[in-house]
Design a protein around this motif. Structure first.
Motif, short mmCIF file in Angstrom:
data_model
loop_
_atom_site.label_atom_id
_atom_site.label_comp_id
_atom_site.label_asym_id
_atom_site.label_seq_id
_atom_site.Cartn_x
_atom_site.Cartn_y
_atom_site.Cartn_z
N GLU A 223 52.91 51.97 9.90
CA GLU A 223 51.53 51.99 10.40
C GLU A 223 50.59 52.65 9.38
O GLU A 223 49.48 52.18 9.13
CB GLU A 223 51.47 52.74 11.73
N VAL A 224 51.05 53.74 8.78
CA VAL A 224 50.25 54.44 7.77
C VAL A 224 50.06 53.57 6.53
O VAL A 224 48.96 53.49 5.98
CB VAL A 224 50.93 55.78 7.37
N GLU A 257 36.29 55.08 -0.48
CA GLU A 257 35.25 55.42 0.48
C GLU A 257 35.64 56.60 1.38
O GLU A 257 34.77 57.26 1.95
CB GLU A 257 34.91 54.21 1.35
N LYS A 258 36.94 56.86 1.50
CA LYS A 258 37.41 57.98 2.31
C LYS A 258 38.59 58.64 1.60
O LYS A 258 39.31 57.98 0.85
CB LYS A 258 37.85 57.51 3.71
N GLY A 259 38.79 59.93 1.87
CA GLY A 259 39.95 60.61 1.35
C GLY A 259 41.22 60.04 1.98
O GLY A 259 41.20 59.56 3.12
N ILE A 263 41.93 58.88 5.94
CA ILE A 263 42.33 57.53 6.38
C ILE A 263 43.53 57.60 7.33
O ILE A 263 43.56 56.96 8.38
CB ILE A 263 42.67 56.65 5.17
N ILE A 264 44.50 58.43 6.95
CA ILE A 264 45.71 58.55 7.77
C ILE A 264 45.38 59.16 9.13
O ILE A 264 45.87 58.71 10.17
CB ILE A 264 46.77 59.40 7.02
N ILE A 265 44.55 60.18 9.14
CA ILE A 265 44.19 60.85 10.40
C ILE A 265 43.45 59.89 11.34
O ILE A 265 43.68 59.89 12.55
CB ILE A 265 43.32 62.09 10.11
N SER A 271 51.24 63.51 11.17
CA SER A 271 50.78 64.49 10.17
C SER A 271 51.22 64.02 8.78
O SER A 271 52.22 63.34 8.62
CB SER A 271 51.35 65.87 10.47
N SER A 272 50.45 64.40 7.79
CA SER A 272 50.76 63.98 6.42
C SER A 272 50.47 65.11 5.44
O SER A 272 49.74 66.06 5.76
CB SER A 272 49.93 62.74 6.04
#
Length: 281
Positions: A223-224, A257-259, A263-265, A271-272
Motif C-alpha cells: 500500500e505504501v 510536492e510533499k515530503g 505521503i506515507i502518513i 509508521s515509517s
C-alpha cells in the motif's frame, strides 16, 4: 637620545586646544566618529566569521559526507559552521524529508535572517559619513559668524582669530570622520556583496537533481509503495532486503510536492522511518 615625551605632550596639548576651540560640534563629531568605527569593526569581525569556510570547501564536505552516510551525515558535518552559506545548504539537504516548497520557504527565511544580520548597522555608518561633513560645515558657519561679529562690533583681532580657528577645526573634524569611515564602509559593502554572491551560488549548487532514500515501514508495504509511486516527484519505488530498511525510493527533488513521510502518513496508517537519504547534483 631622542626625546619622545615632548612631542607626545605637545600633541596632547594641541588636541585639548582643538576640543576647547571647536566646542560642542567637535565633541559630537568625536562621539559619532568613535561610534562609526565601533560599528565598522563589529561588522567586519562578523563578516570574517561568516567567511570562515569557503563555498567550495563546504561543498566538498557535503559531497564526502553524502557518500559516507547521506544527507543526515552531511547535516552533522556542516552543523559546526554557523555561516550564512552553511545554513542555506543545511535547509537544501532536508529535501525528501520535506517537500520542495517547504525547503524553498525555509531557505528564503534563512536568507532574510542572514541578510538582516549582514545589513544591520550599515545604514547608521552611512548616515554618520553623510552628516559628519555637514556638522563640520555648521561649525564653520558658526566660527565665521563669530569672526564677522567680532569684526563688526569691536574689531578685536583675538576674537576674530578664535572664530576662524573654530571654523577650521570643525571642518577638519567633520572631514576626518567621513574620510576614516568611507573606506571601512566600502570594504564592508564589498564583503557583503561577496557573501550574497556565494549564497546565490550555494542555492544553485544545492539544487539536487536526483535523490535516493531508504525507508523502513512497519506494515502495509504494498500500500505504501503504491501511494509513493502515485506521488509527484517519485521516480521509482522498490522493495529491498536490508537490516534497517525495506523500501528504496528514488526521487526527483525539484518535483517533490510533499515530503516522503508526509505521503506515507496521508495514505497509510503504518509508521515509517527514513533510514538514509542521498542527494546528487
Amino acid at each position: 637620545m631622542f626625546d619622545i615625551i615632548t612631542p607626545i605632550i605637545s600633541f596632547g596639548t594641541d588636541i585639548i586646544l582643538m576640543f576647547q576651540s571647536g566646542g560642542i560640534i567637535v565633541y559630537i563629531l568625536t562621539i559619532l566618529g568613535f561610534y562609526g568605527i565601533f560599528l565598522s569593526i563589529e561588522k567586519i569581525l562578523y563578516l570574517r566569521k561568516s567567511s570562515e569556510i569557503t563555498l567550495s570547501e563546504l561543498m566538498i564536505i557535503v559531497n564526502e559526507s553524502m557518500a559516507r552516510g547521506g544527507s543526515l551525515e552531511a547535516l552533522r558535518a556542516i552543523g559546526n559552521y554557523k555561516t550564512p552559506i552553511s545554513r542555506i545548504v543545511s535547509e537544501a539537504l532536508k529535501i525528501g524529508y520535506r517537500s520542495k516548497s517547504e525547503v524553498e520557504d525555509n531557505m528564503e527565511q534563512v536568507f532574510i535572517v542572514e541578510m538582516s544580520k549582514m545589513m544591520k548597522g550599515l545604514s547608521t555608518i552611512k548616515t554618520i559619513i553623510e552628516i559628519a561633513p555637514l556638522l563640520g560645515l555648521i561649525g564653520t558657519v558658526i566660527g565665521m559668524w563669530y569672526t564677522f561679529k567680532a569684526l563688526g562690533v569691536t574689531g578685536d583681532m583675538t576674537s576674530m582669530t578664535n572664530g576662524i580657528y573654530t571654523a577650521i577645526i570643525t571642518t577638519i573634524f567633520g572631514l576626518a570622520v567621513a574620510i576614516i569611515l568611507v573606506p571601512l564602509y566600502t570594504y564592508i559593502n564589498s564583503q557583503i556583496g561577496k557573501q550574497l554572491d556565494n549564497i546565490d551560488i550555494a542555492n544553485k549548487m544545492s539544487n539536487w537533481r536526483y535523490g535516493e532514500m531508504k525507508i523502513w515501514v512497519e506494515r502495509d508495504k504494498e500500500e505504501v509503495m503504491e501511494a509513493l509511486q502515485d506521488s509527484a516527484g517519485i521516480i521509482k519505488v522498490k522493495s529491498i532486503e536490508d537490516e534497517q530498511a525495506n523500501l528504496q525510493v528514488d526521487i526527483k527533488p525539484n518535483m517533490l510536492e510533499k515530503g516522503v513521510k508526509t505521503i506515507i502518513i496521508e495514505r497509510s496508517d503504518t509508521s515509517s522511518r527514513i533510514v538514509e537519504s542521498k542527494l546528487k547534483q
